[in-house]
Design an enzyme around this catalytic site. Structure first.
Site, PDB file in Angstrom:
ATOM      1  N   PHE A 182      32.055 -31.206 -21.403  1.00  0.00           N
ATOM      2  CA  PHE A 182      32.299 -30.312 -20.256  1.00  0.00           C
ATOM      3  C   PHE A 182      31.075 -29.408 -20.031  1.00  0.00           C
ATOM      4  O   PHE A 182      30.434 -29.466 -18.968  1.00  0.00           O
ATOM      5  CB  PHE A 182      33.566 -29.513 -20.564  1.00  0.00           C
ATOM      6  N   LYS A 188      31.614 -30.825 -39.789  1.00  0.00           N
ATOM      7  CA  LYS A 188      30.322 -31.508 -39.970  1.00  0.00           C
ATOM      8  C   LYS A 188      29.361 -31.225 -38.819  1.00  0.00           C
ATOM      9  O   LYS A 188      28.173 -31.014 -39.029  1.00  0.00           O
ATOM     10  CB  LYS A 188      30.532 -33.027 -40.128  1.00  0.00           C
ATOM     11  N   TYR A 248      36.899 -24.695 -37.136  1.00  0.00           N
ATOM     12  CA  TYR A 248      36.003 -24.429 -35.996  1.00  0.00           C
ATOM     13  C   TYR A 248      35.291 -23.093 -36.199  1.00  0.00           C
ATOM     14  O   TYR A 248      34.066 -23.009 -36.115  1.00  0.00           O
ATOM     15  CB  TYR A 248      36.820 -24.419 -34.712  1.00  0.00           C
ATOM     16  N   TYR A 258      16.866 -20.204 -40.093  1.00  0.00           N
ATOM     17  CA  TYR A 258      15.706 -20.960 -39.585  1.00  0.00           C
ATOM     18  C   TYR A 258      14.779 -20.046 -38.796  1.00  0.00           C
ATOM     19  O   TYR A 258      13.566 -20.227 -38.797  1.00  0.00           O
ATOM     20  CB  TYR A 258      16.160 -22.160 -38.735  1.00  0.00           C
ATOM     21  N   LEU A 304      18.236 -37.565 -37.111  1.00  0.00           N
ATOM     22  CA  LEU A 304      17.863 -37.558 -35.701  1.00  0.00           C
ATOM     23  C   LEU A 304      16.363 -37.818 -35.565  1.00  0.00           C
ATOM     24  O   LEU A 304      15.564 -37.105 -36.170  1.00  0.00           O
ATOM     25  CB  LEU A 304      18.154 -36.127 -35.241  1.00  0.00           C
TER      26      LEU A 304
END
Ligand code: UDP
Length: 320
Positions: free
Chosen positions: A20, A100, A154, A168, A70
């Site tokens: 969405f 995850k 969540y 990071y 990735l």
């Protein structure tokens, strides 16, 4: 040299690009002259949301699970990490995937941002505030989350995602942004994702009872999707690394929303009360002072206008 490397356009990677929000964000980025690479494993996203982009030479879709390693060739200027089941029903059905994607998926997306020197924007959530004891919620509030409750998968994944994003930034100097997204609605929401807006609209259109959970006195504040995307786009350009709430402060009870739905749709539906799900937040309303002052942003679409567009969308989907 790949197409991305030779592109003079900014290149944005959107995880959850067929969802969405990811698909609306993609549309905005393309309109701003970006090249967009969208990743999605399609467990809650849908090809229907990106069908209109087929053949666009500045758009590429890769079916990939961001929790897996990735590799993206060429330059990447922005990474928007939007992948995650996001409705309470979805994350109750997909608890491990939710944990995850918020943890391993965020780690992978941040690793890529570090490698590419890209700006990283995390789609976080008002759920980081849990069932809030401060109202409205400012970004400085630390929240009231049950880590072992059904919503914990969540909430805690997103809280971990915020923590690793800041790590990071601090440890590797990655240019990071965190948006805390409050309830958002609009076209392309999944009809049966269980969230209150698609639930009530589809129930009214189908003439079945509107399922109000609990006594319906719990509140939410609903933001139309175009407003939300505008806030996120502005944040991606802003220097801050602090979290910023984006949402519409116009608060209403769930029962008021049910009554409004019954006024707007000619239907034989009535309200039916059902048990309140565990840990359902009693109130939710963003304090948007930061967004106003830092981004010059505030919502523009009135609820009546946004909900009319959303009803029109669901009418089309349902053929009603
Ligand atoms: N809700 C409801 N009926 C439904 C779906 C949701 O009364 O069919 C309530 C839910 O209990 C919550 C609010 O509407 O208080 C918003 O729920 P939603 O699932 O949209 O998202 P949340 O804000 O809880 O993440």
């Amino acid at each position: 040299m790949s197409a991305a490397e030779s592109s003079p356009r900014p290149v944005s990677l959107v995880t959850g690009g067929a969802g969405f929000l990811g698909s609306h964000l993609t549309d905005r980025l393309l309109a701003e002259g970006h090249r967009v690479i969208a990743l999605d494993n399609l467990i809650t996203g849908s090809i229907d949301n990106i069908e209109h982009l087929a053949g666009n030479e500045n758009y590429e879709f890769i079916k990939h699970d961001v929790t897996k390693y990735l590799f993206i060739p060429g330059k990447v200027d922005f990474i928007f990490h939007f992948a995650s089941p996001a409705s309470p029903m979805d994350y109750l059905e997909l608890p491990i995937q939710t944990l995850k994607v918020g943890s391993l998926g965020t780690h992978n997306a941040l690793g890529l941002a570090k490698e590419k020197g890209a700006t990283f924007l995390l789609a976080s959530t008002s759920e980081t505030y849990g069932d809030p004891l401060e109202h409205p919620q400012k970004e400085t509030y630390w929240g009231n989350v049950n880590p072992i409750g059904p919503r914990g998968v969540y909430d805690e994944a997103k809280r971990f995602a915020e923590a690793i994003t800041m790590a990071y930034h601090r440890a590797h100097g990655v240019d990071t942004k965190i948006v805390r997204i409050f309830n958002t609605y609009g076209p392309r929401m999944r009809l049966r994702d269980g969230r209150v807006v698609p639930a009530f609209i589809s129930q009214a259109l189908e003439g079945t009872p509107l399922t109000v959970f609990g006594d319906g006195n719990q509140t939410r504040s609903f933001c139309f999707v175009s407003d939300l995307i505008d806030g996120i786009f502005r944040l991606s350009r802003h220097a801050t690394h602090e979290p910023v709430n984006i949402g519409n402060p116009a608060e209403m009870t769930v029962r008021q929303f049910a009554e409004k739905t019954l006024q707007l749709i000619d239907t034989k539906s009535e309200i039916e009360y059902r048990p309140l799900p565990e840990d359902d937040p009693k109130v939710r309303q963003p304090d948007i002072t930061r967004a106003r002052e830092w981004l010059g942003w505030e919502p523009r679409v009135a609820f009546d206008e946004g909900i009319a567009q959303t009803i029109a969308y669901f009418r089309e989907v349902l053929g009603k």
